[in-house]
Design a protein around this motif. Structure first.
Motif, PDB file in Angstrom:
ATOM      1  N   ARG A 131       2.819   3.321  -6.836  1.00 21.79           N
ATOM      2  CA  ARG A 131       2.295   3.377  -5.462  1.00 21.79           C
ATOM      3  C   ARG A 131       2.503   4.747  -4.837  1.00 21.79           C
ATOM      4  O   ARG A 131       3.456   5.439  -5.141  1.00 21.79           O
ATOM      5  N   ARG A 184       3.072  -6.731  -0.035  1.00 24.29           N
ATOM      6  CA  ARG A 184       3.454  -7.034  -1.418  1.00 24.29           C
ATOM      7  C   ARG A 184       3.763  -8.512  -1.616  1.00 24.29           C
ATOM      8  O   ARG A 184       3.763  -9.002  -2.737  1.00 24.29           O
ATOM      9  N   ARG A 211      -4.661  -0.449  -4.268  1.00 24.54           N
ATOM     10  CA  ARG A 211      -3.462   0.005  -3.537  1.00 24.54           C
ATOM     11  C   ARG A 211      -3.648  -0.168  -2.023  1.00 24.54           C
ATOM     12  O   ARG A 211      -2.716  -0.569  -1.320  1.00 24.54           O
ATOM     13  N   GLU A 242      -3.246  -3.801  -1.116  1.00 22.35           N
ATOM     14  CA  GLU A 242      -1.840  -4.215  -1.145  1.00 22.35           C
ATOM     15  C   GLU A 242      -1.094  -3.704   0.092  1.00 22.35           C
ATOM     16  O   GLU A 242      -0.287  -4.421   0.680  1.00 22.35           O
ATOM     17  N   GLU A 243      -1.381  -2.475   0.495  1.00 24.34           N
ATOM     18  CA  GLU A 243      -0.710  -1.936   1.691  1.00 24.34           C
ATOM     19  C   GLU A 243      -1.099  -2.725   2.937  1.00 24.34           C
ATOM     20  O   GLU A 243      -0.273  -2.951   3.814  1.00 24.34           O
TER      21      GLU A 243
END
Ligand SMILES: [Zn+2]
Length: 464
Positions: free
Chosen positions: A409, A284, A276, A279-280
């Protein structure tokens, strides 16, 4: 108003009714909306902006290193470690030479280590065989955090169709010279930034190229132990394996990022939190998270870290071509088999290098992740979170994270300046998952630490 917005806990609804607030609920349509998406309630420092531009990635040098490795003929772990022209030792030499070259360019910032060891496995015929890993280390600048290491790894061993055959050609361009090239390019990008004074890494960075993957994850299993022996805590491990090709039309596509569930109910393993966080950081549009430890029936070097409870993820290209993996080069019925560099996609490979480097940069600049995050408040209308953290003058505070149980998320619920305890008024423990992460004054975020519930067992479930 928070209490009006989150009034879907049964206990809270009861309270509202008791307070004569039924009309308020009616106005909101009975079951009010889920928490607002995409509007972080943060009061802390703004997130770090990206510093690694795509055009700063040297894909030409990455492909040159891959070509040099392919030219070793085979890099099977069971091949020669002493022949400079053919075998695993030839691959090791090319990687170590490139890392030394990079270190010279950045004023000796990188320490290059060749780590020799032995391992025994089914795929060594049950006999101990010699192996070697190559590491480049960029030490952290923070007295406390420099014993935390963030690492990126590719495996430089390759294999033909028969994993025990040291003589057949095994070019291994995609599997996994591509991952090694990503690791080495991260070393170049990040040591260059450090040398320029533009980025200070509080934690230590390690760029690895390991052997023994095809023989049973032997190099990576050894690396877990090596890090422990050297007194490092693993802040995050990024495994890059098969990251050089993107053959489907319409590319470059997002790179897949695999992370395992862990063994706790709400699938918030440290590995999932690392995914996560990446991805942040990268966005995305760059990362396709896959909530699965690896592809079906396949394994990789993140696995020994994951099994040790450490945060570890795997990057892999979007759609693999099995004619170009684990195949002795040959042509059969007009189909060409073999893992050659000509199938690689430079644009995609460069994107993966940027995504890894930016994630490593931001994670190494962040404060330590909080520990002992505990959730209490079951059978009340408020959730209570408590957590611990070492003193850190560079930390601005903590973000309290939550999400619907059906969401993938985190959302930011609140910002709190110091460690201890916080009460989430009107938020039922039952309807959400919770976590806490640390935020640096520089805007870098640690990976999240998911809360462990402190709940009484439900009646009738406390059976051994
Ligand atoms: Zn591989």
């Amino acid at each position: 108003m928070r209490i009006a917005r989150f009034c879907f806990g049964v206990g809270l609804v009861g309270l509202l009714l008791a307070a004569g607030a039924a009309n308020a609920q009616k106005k909101m349509g009975g079951d009010p909306a889920e928490p607002a998406q995409g509007t972080p309630r943060t009061k802390g420092p703004a997130r770090l902006t990206k510093a690694i531009a795509r055009q700063s990635v040297d894909t030409k040098s990455m492909l040159a290193l891959i070509d040099q490795m392919v030219a070793c003929g085979t890099r099977l772990t069971l091949s020669s470690w002493t022949d400079p022209k053919r075998g695993a030792g030839c691959g090791r030499d090319k990687i170590a030479a490139r890392l030394e070259e990079i270190s010279k360019l950045t004023g000796g910032k990188l320490q290059v280590v060749v780590d020799k060891f032995e391992a025994t496995a089914e795929r060594t015929s049950g006999k101990p065989v010699p192996l070697e890993n190559v590491y480049a280390i960029l030490p952290g600048t923070d007295e406390t955090l420099k014993k935390t290491v963030f690492l990126v790894s590719g495996h430089f061993d390759s294999r033909p169709s028969d994993v025990m055959d040291p003589n057949a050609d095994a070019p291994g361009a995609d599997d996994d010279a591509s991952g090694v090239a990503v690791s080495v390019e991260c070393a170049r990008l990040l040591s260059k930034l450090a040398a320029s004074g533009k980025s200070g890494y509080r934690a230590t960075l390690l760029f690895a190229a390991v052997s023994g993957e095809e023989q049973g994850l032997l190099g990576s299993t050894h690396l877990v132990e090596w890090l422990k022996e050297k007194g490092y805590t693993v802040g995050g491990m990024l495994d890059d394996d098969i990251v050089g090709d993107d053959p489907a039309p319409g590319g470059p596509h997002r790179v897949r990022l695999f992370s395992g569930n862990g063994e706790i109910e709400d699938a918030d393993s440290p590995s999932r939190e690392l995914a996560r966080a990446i991805e942040e950081i990268d966005g995305r549009d760059a990362i396709r998270m896959v909530f699965r430890v690896d592809r079906y029936g396949r394994g990789g070097d993140h696995y020994p870290f994951y099994k040790a409870g450490l945060p570890a993820v795997r990057f892999t290209e979007p759609l693999e071509d099995y004619n170009h993996q684990h195949q002795t080069p040959r042509t059969e019925n007009d189909v060409e088999y073999g893992d050659f560099a000509k199938y690689l996609n430079a644009a995609f490979l460069g994107n993966v290098a940027r995504d890894n480097a930016e994630a490593l940069r931001q994670l190494a600049m962040a404060p330590a992740a909080p520990t002992e995050v505990r959730l209490s408040g079951a059978v009340t209308s408020d959730a209570k979170l408590s957590w611990k953290a070492e003193d850190d003058s560079e930390r601005a505070g903590f973000e309290i994270l939550w999400r619907e149980t059906t969401e993938a998320r985190w959302q930011v619920f609140d910002f709190v300046p110091s460690a201890g305890e916080t009460v989430l008024k009107g938020v039922s423990t039952d309807n959400h998952f919770f976590a806490v992460r640390a935020v640096g004054k520089n805007g870098a975020r640690s990976i999240a630490t998911a809360s462990q519930p402190q709940v009484r067992p439900a009646p009738g479930t406390n059976k051994k």
